[in-house]
Structure formats: C-alpha cells, structure tokens
Design an enzyme around this catalytic site. Structure first.
Site, PDB file in Angstrom:
ATOM      1  N   GLU A   1      12.661   1.475  -3.350  1.00  0.00           N
ATOM      2  CA  GLU A   1      11.975   2.743  -3.044  1.00  0.00           C
ATOM      3  C   GLU A   1      12.486   3.166  -1.682  1.00  0.00           C
ATOM      4  OE1 GLU A   1      10.040   4.386  -4.990  1.00  0.00           O
ATOM      5  OE2 GLU A   1       9.298   2.951  -6.455  1.00  0.00           O
ATOM      6  N   LEU A   2      13.404   4.129  -1.647  1.00  0.00           N
ATOM      7  CA  LEU A   2      14.137   4.411  -0.405  1.00  0.00           C
ATOM      8  C   LEU A   2      13.760   5.774   0.176  1.00  0.00           C
ATOM      9  CD1 LEU A   2      17.526   2.949  -1.697  1.00  0.00           C
ATOM     10  CD2 LEU A   2      15.649   1.761  -0.540  1.00  0.00           C
TER      11      LEU A   2
ATOM     12  N   LYS B   1       8.057 -10.120   3.190  1.00  0.00           N
ATOM     13  CA  LYS B   1       8.197  -9.876   4.631  1.00  0.00           C
ATOM     14  C   LYS B   1       7.660  -8.482   4.945  1.00  0.00           C
ATOM     15  CE  LYS B   1      10.978  -7.879   7.359  1.00  0.00           C
ATOM     16  NZ  LYS B   1      10.115  -7.451   8.460  1.00  0.00           N
ATOM     17  N   PRO B   2       6.542  -8.410   5.689  1.00  0.00           N
ATOM     18  CA  PRO B   2       6.047  -7.085   6.065  1.00  0.00           C
ATOM     19  C   PRO B   2       6.836  -6.534   7.250  1.00  0.00           C
ATOM     20  CG  PRO B   2       4.594  -8.788   6.942  1.00  0.00           C
ATOM     21  CD  PRO B   2       5.705  -9.506   6.204  1.00  0.00           C
ATOM     22  N   ALA B   3       6.668  -5.243   7.520  1.00  0.00           N
ATOM     23  CA  ALA B   3       7.348  -4.640   8.671  1.00  0.00           C
ATOM     24  C   ALA B   3       6.848  -5.284   9.955  1.00  0.00           C
ATOM     25  CB  ALA B   3       7.081  -3.141   8.694  1.00  0.00           C
TER      26      ALA B   3
ATOM     27  N   CYS C   1       7.627   8.999   2.772  1.00  0.00           N
ATOM     28  CA  CYS C   1       8.902   9.280   2.114  1.00  0.00           C
ATOM     29  C   CYS C   1       8.802  10.505   1.217  1.00  0.00           C
ATOM     30  CB  CYS C   1       9.309   8.068   1.302  1.00  0.00           C
ATOM     31  SG  CYS C   1       7.992   7.524   0.229  1.00  0.00           S
TER      32      CYS C   1
ATOM     33  N   GLU D   1      15.911  12.945   6.733  1.00  0.00           N
ATOM     34  CA  GLU D   1      14.454  12.828   6.720  1.00  0.00           C
ATOM     35  C   GLU D   1      13.951  12.869   8.175  1.00  0.00           C
ATOM     36  OE1 GLU D   1      13.599   8.977   5.194  1.00  0.00           O
ATOM     37  OE2 GLU D   1      11.906   9.681   4.027  1.00  0.00           O
TER      38      GLU D   1
ATOM     39  N   GLY E   1      11.777   1.126   1.934  1.00  0.00           N
ATOM     40  CA  GLY E   1      12.230   1.387   3.298  1.00  0.00           C
ATOM     41  C   GLY E   1      13.391   2.358   3.274  1.00  0.00           C
ATOM     42  N   SER E   2      14.238   2.247   4.264  1.00  0.00           N
ATOM     43  CA  SER E   2      15.322   3.219   4.396  1.00  0.00           C
ATOM     44  C   SER E   2      16.434   2.949   3.369  1.00  0.00           C
ATOM     45  CB  SER E   2      15.898   3.145   5.805  1.00  0.00           C
ATOM     46  OG  SER E   2      16.422   1.854   6.030  1.00  0.00           O
TER      47      SER E   2
ATOM     48  N   TRP F   1       6.371   0.013   7.453  1.00  0.00           N
ATOM     49  CA  TRP F   1       5.160   0.127   8.279  1.00  0.00           C
ATOM     50  C   TRP F   1       4.303   1.328   7.896  1.00  0.00           C
ATOM     51  CZ3 TRP F   1       5.498   4.932  10.170  1.00  0.00           C
ATOM     52  CH2 TRP F   1       6.777   5.475  10.313  1.00  0.00           C
ATOM     53  N   ASN F   2       4.841   2.292   7.154  1.00  0.00           N
ATOM     54  CA  ASN F   2       4.086   3.548   7.036  1.00  0.00           C
ATOM     55  C   ASN F   2       2.888   3.468   6.085  1.00  0.00           C
ATOM     56  OD1 ASN F   2       5.726   3.534   4.786  1.00  0.00           O
ATOM     57  ND2 ASN F   2       6.274   5.698   4.917  1.00  0.00           N
TER      58      ASN F   2
HETATM   59  P1  NAP Z   1      13.477   0.257   7.356  1.00  0.00           P
HETATM   60  O1  NAP Z   1      14.024   0.235   8.715  1.00  0.00           O
HETATM   61  O2  NAP Z   1      14.402   0.221   6.212  1.00  0.00           O
HETATM   62  O3  NAP Z   1      12.456  -0.968   7.303  1.00  0.00           O
HETATM   63  C1  NAP Z   1      11.756  -1.317   6.130  1.00  0.00           C
HETATM   64  C2  NAP Z   1      11.628  -2.825   6.058  1.00  0.00           C
HETATM   65  O4  NAP Z   1      12.931  -3.394   5.990  1.00  0.00           O
HETATM   66  C3  NAP Z   1      10.951  -3.446   7.272  1.00  0.00           C
HETATM   67  O5  NAP Z   1      10.180  -4.554   6.835  1.00  0.00           O
HETATM   68  C4  NAP Z   1      12.126  -3.927   8.095  1.00  0.00           C
HETATM   69  O6  NAP Z   1      11.823  -5.013   8.942  1.00  0.00           O
HETATM   70  C5  NAP Z   1      13.078  -4.377   7.005  1.00  0.00           C
HETATM   71  N1  NAP Z   1      14.477  -4.442   7.418  1.00  0.00           N
HETATM   72  C6  NAP Z   1      15.118  -3.755   8.377  1.00  0.00           C
HETATM   73  N2  NAP Z   1      16.421  -4.116   8.423  1.00  0.00           N
HETATM   74  C7  NAP Z   1      16.608  -5.055   7.463  1.00  0.00           C
HETATM   75  C8  NAP Z   1      17.720  -5.819   7.006  1.00  0.00           C
HETATM   76  N3  NAP Z   1      18.931  -5.671   7.521  1.00  0.00           N
HETATM   77  N4  NAP Z   1      17.533  -6.689   5.997  1.00  0.00           N
HETATM   78  C9  NAP Z   1      16.313  -6.855   5.446  1.00  0.00           C
HETATM   79  N5  NAP Z   1      15.219  -6.164   5.827  1.00  0.00           N
HETATM   80  C10 NAP Z   1      15.359  -5.271   6.818  1.00  0.00           C
HETATM   81  O7  NAP Z   1      12.571   1.522   7.100  1.00  0.00           O
HETATM   82  P2  NAP Z   1      11.423   2.094   8.032  1.00  0.00           P
HETATM   83  O8  NAP Z   1      12.005   2.978   9.040  1.00  0.00           O
HETATM   84  O9  NAP Z   1      10.538   1.016   8.516  1.00  0.00           O
HETATM   85  O10 NAP Z   1      10.592   2.914   6.950  1.00  0.00           O
HETATM   86  C11 NAP Z   1      10.827   4.240   6.737  1.00  0.00           C
HETATM   87  C12 NAP Z   1      11.727   4.474   5.545  1.00  0.00           C
HETATM   88  O11 NAP Z   1      11.095   3.975   4.384  1.00  0.00           O
HETATM   89  C13 NAP Z   1      11.952   5.940   5.307  1.00  0.00           C
HETATM   90  O12 NAP Z   1      13.280   6.183   4.983  1.00  0.00           O
HETATM   91  C14 NAP Z   1      11.064   6.220   4.103  1.00  0.00           C
HETATM   92  O13 NAP Z   1      11.475   7.318   3.349  1.00  0.00           O
HETATM   93  C15 NAP Z   1      11.130   4.957   3.362  1.00  0.00           C
HETATM   94  N6  NAP Z   1       9.990   4.822   2.468  1.00  0.00           N
HETATM   95  C16 NAP Z   1      10.206   4.963   1.144  1.00  0.00           C
HETATM   96  C17 NAP Z   1       9.145   4.883   0.262  1.00  0.00           C
HETATM   97  C18 NAP Z   1       9.365   5.052  -1.198  1.00  0.00           C
HETATM   98  O14 NAP Z   1       8.468   4.710  -1.952  1.00  0.00           O
HETATM   99  N7  NAP Z   1      10.510   5.535  -1.650  1.00  0.00           N
HETATM  100  C19 NAP Z   1       7.858   4.636   0.738  1.00  0.00           C
HETATM  101  C20 NAP Z   1       7.671   4.489   2.112  1.00  0.00           C
HETATM  102  C21 NAP Z   1       8.766   4.581   2.963  1.00  0.00           C
HETATM  103  P3  NAP Z   1      11.451  -4.783  10.485  1.00  0.00           P
HETATM  104  O15 NAP Z   1      10.218  -3.981  10.484  1.00  0.00           O
HETATM  105  O16 NAP Z   1      11.239  -6.157  10.996  1.00  0.00           O
HETATM  106  O17 NAP Z   1      12.627  -4.087  11.096  1.00  0.00           O
END
Ligand code: NAP
Length: 483
Positions: free
Chosen positions: A256-257, A180-182, A290, A387, A234-235, A156-157
């Site tokens: 990209e975590l 699949k978007p957030a 991130c 983080e 994502g995470s 989402w960020n």
């Molecule tokens: P997240 O909880 O991992 O969610 C990211 C995406 O994954 C969302 O679309 C989410 O869907 C989906 N998701 C969640 N659980 C899942 C599962 N079990 N299986 C498949 N997909 C799943 O991360 P966030 O809290 O939204 O985003 C923040 C994180 O992203 C931070 O750790 C940040 O550092 C990281 N990030 C990294 C980068 C990079 O380039 N390295 C860039 C931006 C952000 P839902 O929204 O429906 O839950």
C-alpha cells in the site's frame, strides 16, 4: 500521559509473548510532535532480533493454524472488544505520539477495530472448492491454507489502523507475524500487542520488533526464507526496496504505497457536497493520508465560487495540540514532513499560484502549518507530481471532461480519486476512465472494513479489507484425487 490503564504504555519490544529489551540495551526516544518533548524511550532492536522473532513465529504459526477457525475468530473478537473498551487510553497514546486530534484518533481506533471484527468473522468463511472433473477417474479439490509467517512494516500516519488492517486478516487466516512499526509511533503498536495478549492471542503469533534501523530490519525480514509474505504500507520508494529484497526468496507481496489523489469537481456538482467532500478529503490527519486530495481540479463555471468557499472553510480550521478540546488539526509529524509541505507551497507560489488563505508556518510554531488554499495551480508545480502530505489545497482549473481525466491520470500513482457530479452518465464515464484503485463519488470519505482498499500503478499491489483482504494471506492448494 494520564491513562486509566497505565500498563498500556509499553516501551519494550514484544517477541514470543514476552516484553524484551534490545540485547545491547539500546533505546530510542519517542517524541510528541505537538511540543517536541520526549514521551518515553523504546527498545531499539536490530536484525538479530528479527531472526529471534521469526524463530518464535514459525512453531507458533503451526499451532495457531491448527486452532479451529471458530476459536481464532473468538479470540479476534475479544481483541476487538478490548480495543473498543480501551479507546480513550489508546487515543491518548496515539495523539501524543502522532499529533492528530483526539477525535480523529478515536475515529481511527474504531476504524482499526472494525478490521479485527470483520476478519474474525471472515476466518470462519475460508472455503476451498470441489470442481467438476474433466476425467471420470479424478476428483478435483482446492484447499485454502495460511501462507505461513508474514512480515509487516507500517507507517506513522495511522499507527493503529494500518496494523489492524494487516494483522487481523493474517491472524484470521492462521498466519503469524513479525511487525515493525514506524519509528515515530511504536507506542500504539505495543499497546495493541498488549491487548492482543489479553485477548488470548498465543505467544509467538504476533511479534513487534521496534527499532530505528528500518533498512536492516526490513532486509532481515525480506531475506529470511521462512517469511512467506511481506505486507507494507508506506512510501513507493521503500515499497520498491522491499520488493527487490524479496525477489530472492520469491515472497508474496502486498504493498500500500503513495498516492497523488485527484479530486474532480464538475459544473454539474452539488457545490455544498463538493466543498464538504474536499474539506474531509483534504484536511483529515492534517493532510497526511495517502488518499488525501492532492490535486483539486475544478471546472471553469464554478472555479471561483468553489475556491472562495473552500478558503473560507479552511481559514476556520482550529489548529493546535491534538490533546486540547476543539482542535481540528494537529502538527505535522516531523521537520522532514514540514519542510516538504513548505517547499511545495513555495514552489507553487514561485510559479504563479495565488494564496487565498494560509501559505506558511502556523503561529503555534514547530511543525504546525496553516490550512492553505492555493489557486491558479498548473502542472509545472511540484504539487502536481508529488504527494504533499500536508494541509494544502491546490486548485487547478479545467474546461472539459476529457481534459480533467487526462490530467487526473497524468501521474505514476493510482490509489484514490474523487469525483463530484450530479450527472449519472458522467459519473459512470469518469469512474471507469480514472486509473485508480478507488473512486469516491460525491463523498470525501470512503474507507471502511467492507470496501477493498488498494491502488494500481506505483501505488501498490493487493487489497486490504473487504472479502478480498484475507486472500492475501492464503495459498490455494490444488488436490487432484485419482479414484
Ligand atoms: P516510509 O518512509 O516508507 O516508512 C514506512 C515504514 O517503512 C516505516 O515503518 C519505516 O520505518 C519503514 N522503512 C523506511 N525505510 C525502510 C527500508 N529501507 N526498509 C524497510 N523499511 C523501511 O513512509 P512514511 O513517510 O512513513 O509514510 C508515508 C507514506 O506512506 C506516504 O507515501 C503515504 O502515501 C504512504 N501510505 C500509504 C497508504 C496506503 O494504504 N496506500 C497508507 C498510509 C500511508 P522508520 O519509521 O523506522 O523509518
């Protein structure tokens, strides 16, 4: 929401060139984090819909790959132009569902569009090789071919940029995607799909599956043998799940975590530049990136002066609804994010950190948080390991270079690091010693379509953007010809 073009606000998912509801009619609400109000209800699709999307993507990918790269490039260029032309509306959609100030949304849209433009150009420069053969009766070649259909899951960020950074190189390479978007930010993704359609991206090439059952949607993507690659931002926790789930079908992965960025300021830094860099790196997107500085390490000689000046600047940040004029910092995305930030601040204070400014919920209420500067930080605090994802600058003190490098590297993460020094030898030494995918020197902002973005260690796999980004969506085929 007042849009010049209201048809950019979409609430159905997008599969095979059609806007579709969930088969059972389920929907989920998208809310404005600035006031908690419902914006719109969006189709809540399930794992079956993923299969339908893949069914559509497979034949679409074959004809898209057979389309001359020059034509694909022209379509991507049109998509880029449409994104830029519709910046104002896209920014309103983005800010309303995500909370960042309008100016930041516009910046993200330009950044996202730059990947579409860049990879459109790159589409035309995918080249195989002809190699010198070790045998006289053989000729050796490589072809670079699209990997096929890929699955993408985005956070989402950066609801526009994270999609553009994945979909543009994939489509440029001749792949098709199921994305699949957030759950918090599907509207930006759907608006992008609307513009992609207008640009001429054929049905089935870009499919958007909206839904709240992320684990089921993710599993369906990973389990399907026809998905040849997963790309995820994502995470780290979810990245690991996707990697595990993709093992049985041996997919190529781009991840990209999470990050835990150190920002190192040495006595020999230009203090104005360092403060400016720290402000940009720390507070962009209310600290929810991130690559935001998560641990600020400042050398003894300038520690007090740096902290004082950073606190003054932080206290001047204008917090409010991102749609209002002059706002620098919006709300945090949701209660979960807010609680994490509060917990990190409370933890640091309970272990001896001092609050120079902020430190608590903002008077706007909801998920708004005060820009915060904490000093006397140490490695026992949560902010050292995890983080924070919020507007909290925790400042750690160090004495010498070796100690700073050791502390900076003392983390499972390795995405971005920042370094402020005017000493050229130190610049090289420290840049080489930092175990990170990206090192920004004397600047708080480094990202563009031209530089490779990605991490090492538990921050991920692969690189996005740059001349390397398209390779993530290509396979190398070796052709050996007997003559
Ligand atoms: P997240 O909880 O991992 O969610 C990211 C995406 O994954 C969302 O679309 C989410 O869907 C989906 N998701 C969640 N659980 C899942 C599962 N079990 N299986 C498949 N997909 C799943 O991360 P966030 O809290 O939204 O985003 C923040 C994180 O992203 C931070 O750790 C940040 O550092 C990281 N990030 C990294 C980068 C990079 O380039 N390295 C860039 C931006 C952000 P839902 O929204 O429906 O839950």
């Amino acid at each position: 929401m007042k849009l010049k073009d209201p048809s950019l606000l979409r609430s159905k998912a997008y599969i095979n060139g059609e806007w579709v509801d969930a088969v059972d009619g389920r929907v989920f609400g998208v809310h404005n984090p600035a006031n908690g109000k419902l914006i719109i209800e969006v189709a809540d699709l399930n794992a079956d819909a993923v299969t339908h999307a893949i069914d559509a993507a497979v034949p679409a990918q074959k004809s898209w790959a057979a389309t001359p790269a020059k034509t694909r490039a022209m379509i991507l260029r049109r998509w880029h132009d449409l994104v830029i032309e519709n910046t104002d509306d896209l920014a309103i959609i983005l800010t309303t569902e995500m909370g960042k100030p309008l100016a930041e949304s516009k910046g993200e849209i330009a950044y996202g569009a730059s990947f579409i433009d860049w990879f459109g150009e790159e589409a035309r420069r995918v080249c195989g090789d002809v190699m010198e053969s070790p045998q006289v009766d053989k000729r050796l070649l490589t072809f670079k071919q699209p990997i096929g259909v890929f699955g993408a899951i985005t956070p989402w960020n950066f609801p526009i940029a994270m999609i553009a950074r994945k979909v543009a190189p994939g489509l440029a390479a001749g792949c098709a995607c199921v994305l699949k978007p957030a759950e918090q930010t599907p509207l930006s993704a759907l608006a992008l799909a609307e513009l992609a359609t207008r640009a001429g991206i054929p049905p089935g090439v870009m499919n958007i599956v909206t839904g709240i059952d992320a684990p089921a949607i993710g599993k369906a993507l990973c389990a399907d043998d026809r998905i040849r690659k997963m790309t995820f931002t994502g995470s780290t926790e979810v990245g690991r799940i996707l990697m595990r789930q993709s093992a049985s079908t041996v997919k190529k992965m781009s991840l990209e975590l999470g990050g835990n960025a150190p920002l190192l300021v040495f006595n020999d830094a230009n203090l104005d530049v360092a403060i400016e860099g720290a402000m940009l790196s720390k507070y962009r997107n209310a600290g929810q990136t991130c690559v935001c500085a998560n641990r600020i390490f400042v050398q003894d000689g300038i520690y007090d002066e740096f902290a004082k000046r950073l606190a003054e600047k932080s206290a001047a940040i204008n917090v409010g609804d991102g749609l209002d004029d002059g706002v620098d910092q919006g709300p945090l995305i949701d209660q979960q994010g807010y609680k994490k930030v509060l917990a990190h601040v409370d933890d640091a204070i309970s272990k001896g950190a001092k609050v120079l400014t902020g430190g608590k919920s903002h008077k706007m209420g909801g998920t708004f948080f005060e820009p915060t500067v904490l000093t006397d930080m140490d490695s026992s605090m949560k902010m050292f390991r995890e983080e924070t994802f919020g507007p909290v600058a925790g400042i750690f003190r160090f004495t010498d270079e070796e100690e700073a490098i050791k502390a900076a590297n003392d983390t499972e993460f390795g995405l971005a690091a920042y370094l402020f020094t005017e000493n050229t030898s130190r610049l090289f030494r420290v840049s080489e010693a930092l175990e990170y995918g990206i090192v920004a020197v004397n600047t708080g902002i480094f990202s563009s379509e031209v530089g490779p973005f990605g991490g090492v260690k538990n921050s991920g796999l692969g690189r996005e953007g740059s001349k390397y980004g398209i390779d993530e969506f290509l396979e190398i085929k070796f052709v050996c010809i007997g003559i």
